[in-house]
Design a protein around this motif. Sequence first.
Motif, PDB file in Angstrom:
ATOM      1  N   GLN A  96      -0.264   5.442  33.582  1.00  0.00           N
ATOM      2  CA  GLN A  96       0.234   4.443  34.527  1.00  0.00           C
ATOM      3  C   GLN A  96       0.678   3.188  33.777  1.00  0.00           C
ATOM      4  OE1 GLN A  96       0.921   4.900  37.660  1.00  0.00           O
ATOM      5  NE2 GLN A  96       1.492   2.812  38.127  1.00  0.00           N
ATOM      6  N   ASP A  97      -0.052   2.804  32.723  1.00  0.00           N
ATOM      7  CA  ASP A  97       0.309   1.618  31.951  1.00  0.00           C
ATOM      8  C   ASP A  97       1.678   1.765  31.298  1.00  0.00           C
ATOM      9  OD1 ASP A  97      -2.082   0.447  32.632  1.00  0.00           O
ATOM     10  OD2 ASP A  97      -3.084   0.945  30.732  1.00  0.00           O
ATOM     11  N   LYS A  98       2.079   2.974  30.989  1.00  0.00           N
ATOM     12  CA  LYS A  98       3.364   3.216  30.333  1.00  0.00           C
ATOM     13  C   LYS A  98       4.524   3.188  31.319  1.00  0.00           C
ATOM     14  CE  LYS A  98       1.338   5.893  26.625  1.00  0.00           C
ATOM     15  NZ  LYS A  98       1.187   7.213  26.010  1.00  0.00           N
ATOM     16  N   LYS A  99       4.227   3.308  32.612  1.00  0.00           N
ATOM     17  CA  LYS A  99       5.286   3.295  33.616  1.00  0.00           C
ATOM     18  C   LYS A  99       5.852   1.891  33.749  1.00  0.00           C
ATOM     19  CE  LYS A  99       4.031   7.297  36.286  1.00  0.00           C
ATOM     20  NZ  LYS A  99       3.905   7.860  37.619  1.00  0.00           N
ATOM     21  N   ILE A 100       7.110   1.840  34.118  1.00  0.00           N
ATOM     22  CA  ILE A 100       7.801   0.563  34.255  1.00  0.00           C
ATOM     23  C   ILE A 100       8.456   0.466  35.625  1.00  0.00           C
ATOM     24  CG2 ILE A 100       8.210   0.376  31.765  1.00  0.00           C
ATOM     25  CD1 ILE A 100      11.130   1.272  32.330  1.00  0.00           C
ATOM     26  N   VAL A 101       9.062  -0.678  35.868  1.00  0.00           N
ATOM     27  CA  VAL A 101       9.839  -0.917  37.077  1.00  0.00           C
ATOM     28  C   VAL A 101      11.297  -1.004  36.664  1.00  0.00           C
ATOM     29  CG1 VAL A 101      10.285  -2.548  38.945  1.00  0.00           C
ATOM     30  CG2 VAL A 101       7.941  -2.145  38.188  1.00  0.00           C
ATOM     31  N   ILE A 102      12.145  -0.270  37.379  1.00  0.00           N
ATOM     32  CA  ILE A 102      13.578  -0.268  37.110  1.00  0.00           C
ATOM     33  C   ILE A 102      14.286  -0.797  38.351  1.00  0.00           C
ATOM     34  CG2 ILE A 102      15.584   1.149  36.538  1.00  0.00           C
ATOM     35  CD1 ILE A 102      13.568   3.122  35.200  1.00  0.00           C
ATOM     36  N   ALA A 103      15.064  -1.856  38.173  1.00  0.00           N
ATOM     37  CA  ALA A 103      15.800  -2.487  39.269  1.00  0.00           C
ATOM     38  C   ALA A 103      17.290  -2.178  39.108  1.00  0.00           C
ATOM     39  CB  ALA A 103      15.570  -3.996  39.248  1.00  0.00           C
ATOM     40  N   ILE A 104      17.903  -1.650  40.173  1.00  0.00           N
ATOM     41  CA  ILE A 104      19.325  -1.311  40.127  1.00  0.00           C
ATOM     42  C   ILE A 104      20.044  -2.089  41.209  1.00  0.00           C
ATOM     43  CG2 ILE A 104      21.035   0.533  40.298  1.00  0.00           C
ATOM     44  CD1 ILE A 104      18.850   2.447  39.277  1.00  0.00           C
ATOM     45  N   ASP A 105      21.003  -2.872  40.783  1.00  0.00           N
ATOM     46  CA  ASP A 105      21.768  -3.735  41.671  1.00  0.00           C
ATOM     47  C   ASP A 105      23.235  -3.353  41.546  1.00  0.00           C
ATOM     48  OD1 ASP A 105      22.490  -5.847  43.356  1.00  0.00           O
ATOM     49  OD2 ASP A 105      21.214  -7.289  42.311  1.00  0.00           O
ATOM     50  N   GLY A 106      24.056  -3.866  42.437  1.00  0.00           N
ATOM     51  CA  GLY A 106      25.489  -3.611  42.368  1.00  0.00           C
ATOM     52  C   GLY A 106      26.122  -3.749  43.732  1.00  0.00           C
ATOM     53  N   PHE A 107      27.424  -3.529  43.762  1.00  0.00           N
ATOM     54  CA  PHE A 107      28.184  -3.684  44.994  1.00  0.00           C
ATOM     55  C   PHE A 107      28.003  -2.479  45.923  1.00  0.00           C
ATOM     56  CE2 PHE A 107      30.680  -6.037  41.753  1.00  0.00           C
ATOM     57  CZ  PHE A 107      30.420  -7.306  42.236  1.00  0.00           C
ATOM     58  N   SER A 108      28.287  -2.672  47.178  1.00  0.00           N
ATOM     59  CA  SER A 108      28.225  -1.614  48.174  1.00  0.00           C
ATOM     60  C   SER A 108      29.113  -0.441  47.764  1.00  0.00           C
ATOM     61  CB  SER A 108      28.693  -2.196  49.510  1.00  0.00           C
ATOM     62  OG  SER A 108      28.792  -1.209  50.479  1.00  0.00           O
ATOM     63  N   SER A 109      28.612   0.767  47.982  1.00  0.00           N
ATOM     64  CA  SER A 109      29.330   2.016  47.694  1.00  0.00           C
ATOM     65  C   SER A 109      29.663   2.191  46.223  1.00  0.00           C
ATOM     66  CB  SER A 109      30.614   2.125  48.529  1.00  0.00           C
ATOM     67  OG  SER A 109      30.295   2.163  49.890  1.00  0.00           O
ATOM     68  N   GLY A 110      28.897   1.557  45.368  1.00  0.00           N
ATOM     69  CA  GLY A 110      29.132   1.682  43.931  1.00  0.00           C
ATOM     70  C   GLY A 110      28.345   2.805  43.276  1.00  0.00           C
ATOM     71  N   GLY A 111      27.520   3.502  44.045  1.00  0.00           N
ATOM     72  CA  GLY A 111      26.752   4.616  43.504  1.00  0.00           C
ATOM     73  C   GLY A 111      25.318   4.272  43.131  1.00  0.00           C
ATOM     74  N   LYS A 112      24.846   3.094  43.550  1.00  0.00           N
ATOM     75  CA  LYS A 112      23.475   2.662  43.210  1.00  0.00           C
ATOM     76  C   LYS A 112      22.430   3.672  43.656  1.00  0.00           C
ATOM     77  CE  LYS A 112      23.381  -1.122  45.594  1.00  0.00           C
ATOM     78  NZ  LYS A 112      24.655  -1.230  46.259  1.00  0.00           N
ATOM     79  N   SER A 113      22.485   4.047  44.918  1.00  0.00           N
ATOM     80  CA  SER A 113      21.452   4.940  45.456  1.00  0.00           C
ATOM     81  C   SER A 113      21.513   6.314  44.808  1.00  0.00           C
ATOM     82  CB  SER A 113      21.586   5.071  46.974  1.00  0.00           C
ATOM     83  OG  SER A 113      21.269   3.848  47.588  1.00  0.00           O
ATOM     84  N   THR A 114      22.692   6.835  44.611  1.00  0.00           N
ATOM     85  CA  THR A 114      22.841   8.149  43.970  1.00  0.00           C
ATOM     86  C   THR A 114      22.245   8.116  42.569  1.00  0.00           C
ATOM     87  OG1 THR A 114      24.844   8.578  45.242  1.00  0.00           O
ATOM     88  CG2 THR A 114      24.501   9.909  43.264  1.00  0.00           C
ATOM     89  N   PHE A 115      22.600   7.096  41.810  1.00  0.00           N
ATOM     90  CA  PHE A 115      22.087   6.963  40.443  1.00  0.00           C
ATOM     91  C   PHE A 115      20.575   6.741  40.441  1.00  0.00           C
ATOM     92  CE2 PHE A 115      21.060   4.103  36.832  1.00  0.00           C
ATOM     93  CZ  PHE A 115      21.270   5.016  35.807  1.00  0.00           C
ATOM     94  N   ALA A 116      20.100   5.856  41.311  1.00  0.00           N
ATOM     95  CA  ALA A 116      18.665   5.539  41.369  1.00  0.00           C
ATOM     96  C   ALA A 116      17.849   6.766  41.766  1.00  0.00           C
ATOM     97  CB  ALA A 116      18.426   4.397  42.360  1.00  0.00           C
TER      98      ALA A 116
END
Length: 177
Positions: free
Chosen positions: A9-29
């Motif tokens: 668990q200590d090795k796990k991280i948080v990854i934040a993905i931002d960007g414009f609408s319909s740019g593929g954020k959710s698909t990539f995430a």
Amino acid sequence: MNSSRNSAQDKKIVIAIDGFSSGGKSTFARMLAARLGYIFIDTGAMYRAVTLYGIEHGAIRNGVPDRERLVGMLGEIAISFRFNPRRQASDIYVNGECVEEKIRGIEVSAAVSSVSSIPEVRRKLVALQQRMGKDKGVVMDGRDIGTVVLPKAQVKIFLTASPEERAKRRFEELTEK
């Protein structure tokens, strides 16, 4: 000494993905979270979940929220995500019920923008997103994730796409519905 579970668990991280609408954020995430074995937190789905709850409980009619009534209901709404091995993605739950399919309907889509603009809704969901990020092992996407929601995320990605690609993605999404 640390147990293997704690060190993993200590090795796990948080990854934040931002960007414009319909740019593929959710698909990539979604793909990244599945590959890493992390929980994917779709912040847009969280706003859709509040919208669905409001519709189902009479606080939103004809796409228009009764702001006071909806804000009064916020304490009743418990949102969580659980990994669904069949889909290889996380499903969203409201008060223990999987609403992954229900939140994608046209009625929710028509009202979610007005719900997300309510300051009290934003405050509640940002606070929840920040609590979820503290657990680590999450990939979270949405607007202002790397700046407002998870400013201390270990990895921040701002995804871009051309206007043509974004328009194509939006068209395909709406056509699919």
